[in-house]
Design an enzyme around this catalytic site. Sequence first.
Site, PDB file in Angstrom:
ATOM      1  N   HIS A 267       0.879  -1.114   0.073  1.00  0.00           N
ATOM      2  CA  HIS A 267       0.156   0.331  -0.274  1.00  0.00           C
ATOM      3  C   HIS A 267       0.631   1.011  -0.001  1.00  0.00           C
ATOM      4  O   HIS A 267       0.492   2.068  -0.898  1.00  0.00           O
ATOM      5  CB  HIS A 267      -0.859   0.082   1.233  1.00  0.00           C
ATOM      6  CG  HIS A 267      -1.788   1.263   1.470  1.00  0.00           C
ATOM      7  ND1 HIS A 267      -2.700   0.952   0.823  1.00  0.00           N
ATOM      8  CD2 HIS A 267      -1.720   2.758   1.663  1.00  0.00           C
ATOM      9  CE1 HIS A 267      -3.800   2.469   0.994  1.00  0.00           C
ATOM     10  NE2 HIS A 267      -2.463   3.106   1.462  1.00  0.00           N
ATOM     11  N   GLU A 268       1.578   1.261   1.009  1.00  0.00           N
ATOM     12  CA  GLU A 268       2.758   2.666   1.136  1.00  0.00           C
ATOM     13  C   GLU A 268       3.591   2.632   0.053  1.00  0.00           C
ATOM     14  O   GLU A 268       3.911   3.613  -0.442  1.00  0.00           O
ATOM     15  CB  GLU A 268       3.127   2.672   2.644  1.00  0.00           C
ATOM     16  CG  GLU A 268       2.461   2.109   3.374  1.00  0.00           C
ATOM     17  CD  GLU A 268       1.578   3.911   3.963  1.00  0.00           C
ATOM     18  OE1 GLU A 268       1.687   4.359   2.731  1.00  0.00           O
ATOM     19  OE2 GLU A 268       0.433   3.220   4.596  1.00  0.00           O
ATOM     20  N   HIS A 271       2.110   4.755  -3.241  1.00  0.00           N
ATOM     21  CA  HIS A 271       1.892   6.273  -2.655  1.00  0.00           C
ATOM     22  C   HIS A 271       3.621   6.480  -2.843  1.00  0.00           C
ATOM     23  O   HIS A 271       3.185   7.589  -3.474  1.00  0.00           O
ATOM     24  CB  HIS A 271       2.058   6.625  -0.998  1.00  0.00           C
ATOM     25  CG  HIS A 271       0.588   6.446  -0.596  1.00  0.00           C
ATOM     26  ND1 HIS A 271       0.002   6.973  -0.768  1.00  0.00           N
ATOM     27  CD2 HIS A 271       0.243   5.596   0.587  1.00  0.00           C
ATOM     28  CE1 HIS A 271      -1.962   7.320  -0.471  1.00  0.00           C
ATOM     29  NE2 HIS A 271      -1.474   5.665   0.717  1.00  0.00           N
ATOM     30  N   GLU A 296      -4.610   8.373  -2.846  1.00  0.00           N
ATOM     31  CA  GLU A 296      -4.637   7.728  -2.513  1.00  0.00           C
ATOM     32  C   GLU A 296      -5.016   5.594  -3.396  1.00  0.00           C
ATOM     33  O   GLU A 296      -5.428   4.521  -3.210  1.00  0.00           O
ATOM     34  CB  GLU A 296      -6.065   7.183  -1.592  1.00  0.00           C
ATOM     35  CG  GLU A 296      -6.323   6.404  -0.394  1.00  0.00           C
ATOM     36  CD  GLU A 296      -5.459   5.696   0.594  1.00  0.00           C
ATOM     37  OE1 GLU A 296      -5.210   4.621   1.234  1.00  0.00           O
ATOM     38  OE2 GLU A 296      -4.801   7.059   0.698  1.00  0.00           O
TER      39      GLU A 296
END
Length: 500
Positions: A267-268, A271, A296
Amino acid sequence: MSTDDASDPPAAYDDLLDRYRRVSNLRQASMFLNWDQQVTMPEGGAPGRARQLSSISATSHELLVDDEVGGWLADCEDAALDDEQAASVREIRREYERNRSVPDELVEQLAEVGSENQQIWQDAKAEDDFESFAPRLEKLRDLSVERAGHIDPEKPAYEVLYEDGQPTLPIERMEELFETLRAEIPPLVDEIRESGTDLAAPFEGEYPEADQRALCAAALDFLGYDRDRGRLDSAPHPFMAGNQFDARVTTRYKPDDPMDALTATVHEFGHASYQLGLRQDRYAEPMGQPRYSIHESQSRFWENHVGRTKPFWEAFLPTLQEHLDGHDDLTPQEAYEAANRIYPENLIRVEADELTYHMHVILRCEIDRAFVQGEIGVDEIPRLWNEKMDDYLGVVPDTDSEGCLQDIHWASGFAGFQGYTLGSVVAAQLDAAIREDLDVDGLVREGEFEPIHEWMTEHVHRHGRRYETEELVEVATGEPLTAAYFVEYAREKFEELYGL
């Protein structure tokens, strides 16, 4: 006036952009000080860090709202600018007009309180002590409402605060998307519950943190993370901090659930991929900064549309087996099922499954709004939280640490949770568009991620803030923003997984 043709901008434009670069660099410094506070700073450093961040915030605010900036903006009003230059002026003007009426002292106070709250929140969560955090939360709310009144006294304070994170997507449009998901997700979750189908849950016992850390690092390398421009660390609440030259990833490790750290890392990484895909020649300018309403979508795309797919597990499973003992017989199908189990009984948003995650977001938005608008007092938050968890997810936390203290966000501000659900909506729309151009599953199965990175850079990252939110979505996908792709994706995926 703007044109697609390059032009020689007036001197005021150069002065304006030079000032904005200075402001941006101060903000970058502040962000990395915040990263340090959450990752490596000793606990005793909190008082000094709060004052450092407060000073930087006040200085950047003073530079942004200086009368000279207003003069330069006026001089650029009717200048012959190309489209990127005009977009830069538009973005700087929005920030200038939004902030010029906010007193310097209030800006400084908000930054200091937000920084102080970081350590207070961590301690309160660790000790399950909402009462110690409540006065700080109330103080931050009062200061935030005061700031909102300076920005636009005619608007509800919550809407003004919402526009901090979503300045180009009206709150009414966001609420339309939420209503679609409210109507679609709970019935699908109910169908899954009623099916009685259990997906694989192969991770039992405890896994050493060192093994999990090595697994997460291997996942970053597998996905193509540029280690020369990033690093992996741990934090109480996973996050990413960075720019196109330095985008840092954090995760956290649960002894009994290595999938949690892995999905948080992916997930990160999403980003970070956005930050690293921004134009380096436009660093510190609006054209070299992300559209935060889109951020996001990048993390949710990589987490859900790549990291939770069967092709990903067909390719990545040997790496997991190399780093975690006891899973030599695990199959790609079992790993795929484990990554996609629906478990409404989960209490923690960042550990939630792909569907019930949005009910976690919605209940936070509702409490957030009621608190900011003065409809509930700070002492009512734990009770209301538990009631909404029961209503939306059928589970009630035993402690506030697992309830209203679990997120770091209220330590520094309000009205930001909507972006998480927006990200999933946009990610599904981007996923549908990229699959028109690329064999995404085939690329993932072969561990060939560069074409995916290139597509996202071409369609999203390189634009910076040239386009506003809905326009950027349409430029990237060829269609207006819609929740239809997420609904279709979710229903198709989980109907197949659960045999509905």
